[in-house]
Design a protein around this motif. Structure first.
Motif, mmCIF file in Angstrom:
data_model
loop_
_atom_site.group_PDB
_atom_site.id
_atom_site.type_symbol
_atom_site.label_atom_id
_atom_site.label_comp_id
_atom_site.label_asym_id
_atom_site.label_seq_id
_atom_site.Cartn_x
_atom_site.Cartn_y
_atom_site.Cartn_z
ATOM 1 N N ILE A 79 0.843 -1.206 0.000
ATOM 2 C CA ILE A 79 0.000 0.000 0.000
ATOM 3 C C ILE A 79 0.878 1.256 0.000
ATOM 4 C CG2 ILE A 79 -1.703 1.294 1.329
ATOM 5 C CD1 ILE A 79 -2.830 -1.424 2.253
ATOM 6 N N GLU A 123 -0.559 14.296 -2.262
ATOM 7 C CA GLU A 123 -1.927 14.599 -1.819
ATOM 8 C C GLU A 123 -2.065 14.673 -0.300
ATOM 9 O OE1 GLU A 123 -4.182 15.269 -3.940
ATOM 10 O OE2 GLU A 123 -3.184 14.588 -5.758
ATOM 11 N N MET A 124 -1.198 13.963 0.409
ATOM 12 C CA MET A 124 -1.400 13.829 1.857
ATOM 13 C C MET A 124 -0.622 14.891 2.640
ATOM 14 S SD MET A 124 -3.319 11.172 2.434
ATOM 15 C CE MET A 124 -3.881 9.682 1.625
ATOM 16 N N VAL A 151 -0.984 13.669 8.241
ATOM 17 C CA VAL A 151 -1.613 12.399 7.871
ATOM 18 C C VAL A 151 -0.535 11.334 7.645
ATOM 19 C CG1 VAL A 151 -3.064 11.247 6.171
ATOM 20 C CG2 VAL A 151 -3.594 13.578 6.884
ATOM 21 N N GLY A 168 0.721 10.245 10.895
ATOM 22 C CA GLY A 168 -0.287 9.414 11.566
ATOM 23 C C GLY A 168 -0.289 8.000 11.022
ATOM 24 N N VAL A 169 -0.213 7.878 9.696
ATOM 25 C CA VAL A 169 -0.212 6.546 9.064
ATOM 26 C C VAL A 169 1.010 5.764 9.532
ATOM 27 C CG1 VAL A 169 -0.037 5.326 6.859
ATOM 28 C CG2 VAL A 169 -1.513 7.331 7.046
ATOM 29 N N ASP A 186 0.640 4.719 13.158
ATOM 30 C CA ASP A 186 -0.383 3.673 13.289
ATOM 31 C C ASP A 186 0.189 2.304 12.944
ATOM 32 O OD1 ASP A 186 -2.537 4.962 14.315
ATOM 33 O OD2 ASP A 186 -3.510 5.369 12.406
ATOM 34 N N HIS A 230 -10.568 15.805 6.708
ATOM 35 C CA HIS A 230 -9.706 15.261 5.653
ATOM 36 C C HIS A 230 -9.822 13.742 5.675
ATOM 37 C CE1 HIS A 230 -5.961 14.178 3.591
ATOM 38 N NE2 HIS A 230 -5.955 15.397 3.100
ATOM 39 N N GLY A 256 -7.808 11.390 4.704
ATOM 40 C CA GLY A 256 -6.616 10.697 5.198
ATOM 41 C C GLY A 256 -6.553 10.709 6.717
ATOM 42 N N LEU A 257 -6.906 11.858 7.293
ATOM 43 C CA LEU A 257 -6.875 11.983 8.754
ATOM 44 C C LEU A 257 -7.952 11.100 9.382
ATOM 45 C CD1 LEU A 257 -5.262 13.556 10.867
ATOM 46 C CD2 LEU A 257 -7.107 15.220 10.914
ATOM 47 N N TRP A 316 -8.916 8.302 8.246
ATOM 48 C CA TRP A 316 -8.356 6.941 8.233
ATOM 49 C C TRP A 316 -7.425 6.719 9.436
ATOM 50 C CZ3 TRP A 316 -3.713 4.471 8.327
ATOM 51 C CH2 TRP A 316 -3.709 3.124 7.967
ATOM 52 N N VAL A 317 -6.576 7.703 9.682
ATOM 53 C CA VAL A 317 -5.619 7.578 10.795
ATOM 54 C C VAL A 317 -6.378 7.381 12.115
ATOM 55 C CG1 VAL A 317 -3.889 8.831 12.151
ATOM 56 C CG2 VAL A 317 -3.796 8.896 9.664
ATOM 57 N N PHE A 325 -7.635 2.272 2.831
ATOM 58 C CA PHE A 325 -6.524 3.147 2.443
ATOM 59 C C PHE A 325 -6.231 3.017 0.939
ATOM 60 C CE2 PHE A 325 -2.279 4.978 2.320
ATOM 61 C CZ PHE A 325 -2.452 6.066 3.147
ATOM 62 N N ILE A 357 -8.596 5.154 -0.646
ATOM 63 C CA ILE A 357 -8.209 6.573 -0.550
ATOM 64 C C ILE A 357 -7.188 6.903 -1.651
ATOM 65 C CG2 ILE A 357 -7.001 8.264 0.902
ATOM 66 C CD1 ILE A 357 -8.280 6.913 3.333
ATOM 67 N N LEU A 402 -7.651 15.917 -0.338
ATOM 68 C CA LEU A 402 -8.659 14.953 0.123
ATOM 69 C C LEU A 402 -9.494 15.531 1.257
ATOM 70 C CD1 LEU A 402 -6.607 11.629 0.027
ATOM 71 C CD2 LEU A 402 -8.445 12.317 -1.502
#
Lengths: 215, 488
Positions: A161, A171-172, A176, A179-180, A183, B119, B121-122, B124-125, B165, B168, B183
């Motif tokens: 991914i 884009e992010m 974010v 955070g990803v 996580d 957002h 993405g946020l 998702w987090v 994800f 996304i 997003l």
């Protein structure tokens, strides 16, 4: 990095999954994770403009440090502490696993070719390698029984991914991405703790022993 | 205000280790936070939307409704916890209560993050963070079953969320080539018509699978009965009445993008199919249920299905779905909290071990019956009004087969639920399983906080069913208008 060199790295990234499919040694799985982290860094280097130093540093921490070093080392430690070296009794013998993994890798690249025919804004080799790794990770998840193998397969999935997300890295927002990353890292830590906790409660540490909750 | 809301639980979580020997203080502190959150939710309901820091967080017309529901549920569950931690069976784990509260606060912060994310993405987090924090709560009572439940929960949800994800990423690809693409909900909302339909259509099922897994929609619901049955009662209530809603908000936001992009029919079809599957699974499993907490968990799958169908049919059914979110949360939270009383009295989760609640503890019996009546959507509960709205929309759309199937599956579930509930309420209570302890003695250990939250929740569900106050009605119509549905 030239297009051919990048394509070679991407193909190498997809090929790591064939090695995993053909083997039953858990430490080899974890080492493959480490190599994938290094390869992801190389691919990311080619996709990030040199002037974006902060993004580059962040990606280096995420790929080289976390995915390439910390997570594989942590998983190797869990493997050794739990005294489980091999994925015994998989649902599918390794030879058949390898054949299926080759097929799934081919599916990934054929899909990429089809997407390219539609003139979509996707790097075909990057898309193909990412889909191939995602499909193979799901295949490993479905055909292996040990808890630790499932954790490793999940990280393979996350690596696939991550590769896919390189196509849309711009884009992010930073928050974010951070955070990803956290996580995924926390997930691996937590899952490792669970494996150690369940060592005594569930003999063999097999996923098919999880049949206590029914009705 | 938004930052304060999100940071307060984190600060309180940091304070918990210092209160490790004062369990009641931990409970009171978390309860006080829940009351503060409820006050903030009412404040937002009165004053309206508010932008948050860095355009990544915001309160909008849709999230206010979800925030209110979550706050009410939290007030009830944290009040119940004040009695829960006094019970004899919880004394063994009293030393770990501070960890429970730390993870509860982190869980609340992550659910708030899901509601307030501006957002994708946020969002998702925060959804993933909510899984990590709540997994530790699911296995609060150590044991093979709770570890199994937590493992399944963390694994199934995380794999589902990974699919989200990928969705996304595909959604980002749909915006490739557009200037200043982002997003954020605002950008996606205003540019939805320009997004590439191929990538949008590819992204939608993946996002639905991911967020649907967390919402408990079939066929990705497997984690839900296990996690909800093994978690402590206040956590089961929070998972069922707040976490599932937060994931539903994510689905609603994705559905909104497809509506704006002119792909509403595509999204509606997927939601309706998943909704009906989510009615079919509990219709089979509730009948065969042996564990009363699993029965309630399957009922949550059913109710999420009803909500998905309501969103799918749109218009008045969407209004019904939003109302059902509130109705289900109020009644199910009460139902799960009462299941905690039953466990404290009978020390068993097996339906066959629980008889004669009526004779042991009349108040718990009333609450248990009230929960069953409410969740099965009998009048005057608000769930009746919400399901009536959804069915009326089906009739309006001339979806007769869907209407008949909906009615049939709900009737099967109602029959199965009452078969178990009535068997538990009536009959003669015996001795505790494998001991000579008279079960009736255990009921005297429950304090007022073991009944009051459920009573208030059920009365609120009845009150909303008898008369929907104007401010609540306006709040809901604003949310429906925000989604962009017509035909109310």
């Amino acid at each position: 990095m030239t297009g051919t060199a990048e394509n070679l790295v991407l193909i190498l990234f997809a090929v790591t999954m064939l090695w995993v499919a053909a083997s039953s040694r858990l430490e080899l799985y974890a080492r493959m994770l480490g190599w994938q982290g290094v390869l992801l860094f190389v691919v990311a280097l080619g996709n990030i403009a040199p002037e974006e130093k902060f993004t580059l540093a962040f990606v280096a921490v995420e790929t080289l440090l976390l995915k390439g070093l910390v997570i594989p080392m942590y998983l190797i430690r869990v493997i050794r502490r739990n005294e489980i070296r091999r994925e015994t009794e998989p649902y599918l013998p390794n030879l058949y696993s390898l054949a299926v993994a080759v097929g799934l890798t081919a599916v990934g690249f054929v899909l990429a070719f089809l997407v390219r025919l539609g003139h979509h804004p996707v790097h075909p080799c990057l898309f193909g390698a990412a889909v191939a790794v995602i499909l193979n990770a799901l295949f490993i998840l479905l055909t292996r029984k040990k808890f630790i193998t499932h954790i490793i397969a999940f990280v393979f999935l996350e690596n696939g991914i991550f590769l896919l997300s390189l196509a849309v890295a711009g884009e992010m927002p930073f928050v974010v991405n951070l955070g990803v990353m956290l996580d995924v890292f926390m997930w691996v830590l937590l899952a490792g703790v669970f494996v150690r906790t369940m060592k005594d409660a569930i003999p063999g540490q097999h996923i098919d022993k999880l049949r206590g909750l029914r009705g | 205000m938004i930052s304060v809301l999100l940071l307060t639980p984190l600060v309180l979580a940091a304070l918990m280790p210092g209160l490790r020997r004062r369990v009641m203080w931990q409970c009171r502190l978390v309860f006080a936070y829940a009351v503060g959150l409820a006050a903030a939710a009412v404040w937002f309901a009165v004053t309206g939307p508010e932008p948050g820091p860095a355009s990544l967080l915001a309160v909008d017309d849709l999230s206010i409704w979800f925030l209110l529901i979550m706050a009410v549920v939290l007030v009830a569950t944290t009040l119940y916890s004040c009695d829960f931690f006094r019970r004899p069976e919880e004394q063994e784990t009293a030393e770990r209560a501070w960890k429970y509260h730390v993870f509860l606060l982190l869980f609340v912060a992550s659910m708030l993050g899901v509601l307030l994310s501006a957002h994708l993405g946020l969002l998702w987090v925060f959804v993933e963070t909510s899984t990590l924090s709540s997994a530790m709560l699911v296995c609060y009572h150590p044991g093979r079953n709770s570890y199994e439940a937590a493992w399944k929960y963390i694994f199934i949800c995380s794999i589902g969320i990974s699919f989200a994800f990928i969705g996304i990423i595909f959604l980002s690809l749909s915006a490739a080539g557009l200037e200043h693409s982002s997003l954020s909900w605002d950008w996606l909302d205003s540019h939805a018509a320009q997004l590439n339909p191929f990538w949008l259509k590819t992204a939608m099922p993946l996002l639905l699978i991911g967020l649907g897994t967390k919402m408990g929609l079939a066929p990705m619901h497997n984690w839900l009965p296990d996690a909800h049955s093994e978690a402590p009662a206040p956590i089961s209530a929070t998972l069922s009445a707040a976490l599932l809603n937060a994931s539903c908000l994510g689905i609603l936001r994705v559905h909104m993008i497809l509506l704006r992009a002119g792909l509403g029919e595509y999204s509606r079809t997927i939601l309706i199919v998943m909704g009906f599957l989510s009615l079919l699974v509990p219709a089979i499993f509730i009948l065969r249920a042996r564990n009363y907490k699993r029965m309630l968990a399957y009922s949550s799958v059913e109710n999420m299905g009803i909500i998905a169908i309501g969103i799918g049919f749109g218009g008045a059914a969407l209004f019904g779905a939003l109302l059902h979110l509130a109705g289900h949360s109020l009644v199910k939270a009460s139902f799960f909290l009462t299941s905690g009383n039953l466990y404290s009295i009978y020390h068993s989760k097996r339906i066959r071990d629980v008889h004669g609640i009526w004779r042991c503890d009349a108040m718990s019996a009333w609450l248990w019956l009230g929960g069953a009546v409410g969740i099965c959507a009998f009048p005057p509960f608000v769930t009746f009004i919400s399901e009536f709205n959804i069915m009326a929309r089906m009739l309006q759309e001339r979806a007769i087969v869907a209407l008949l199937l909906f009615g049939l599956l709900l009737t099967v579930i109602l029959g199965a639920m009452f078969k178990h509930v009535l068997g538990m309420v009536f009959g003669r209570p015996g001795f505790e399983c494998g001991t000579d302890i008279d079960i009736s003695d255990n009921a005297s250990l429950l304090g007022p906080a073991a009944y009051l939250p459920q009573l208030v929740l059920l009365l609120a569900a009845v009150g909303l069913g008898l008369c929907l106050p104007d401010p609540v009605y306006h709040l809901m119509t604003k949310a429906v208008t925000f989604i962009g549905e017509q035909g109310l």
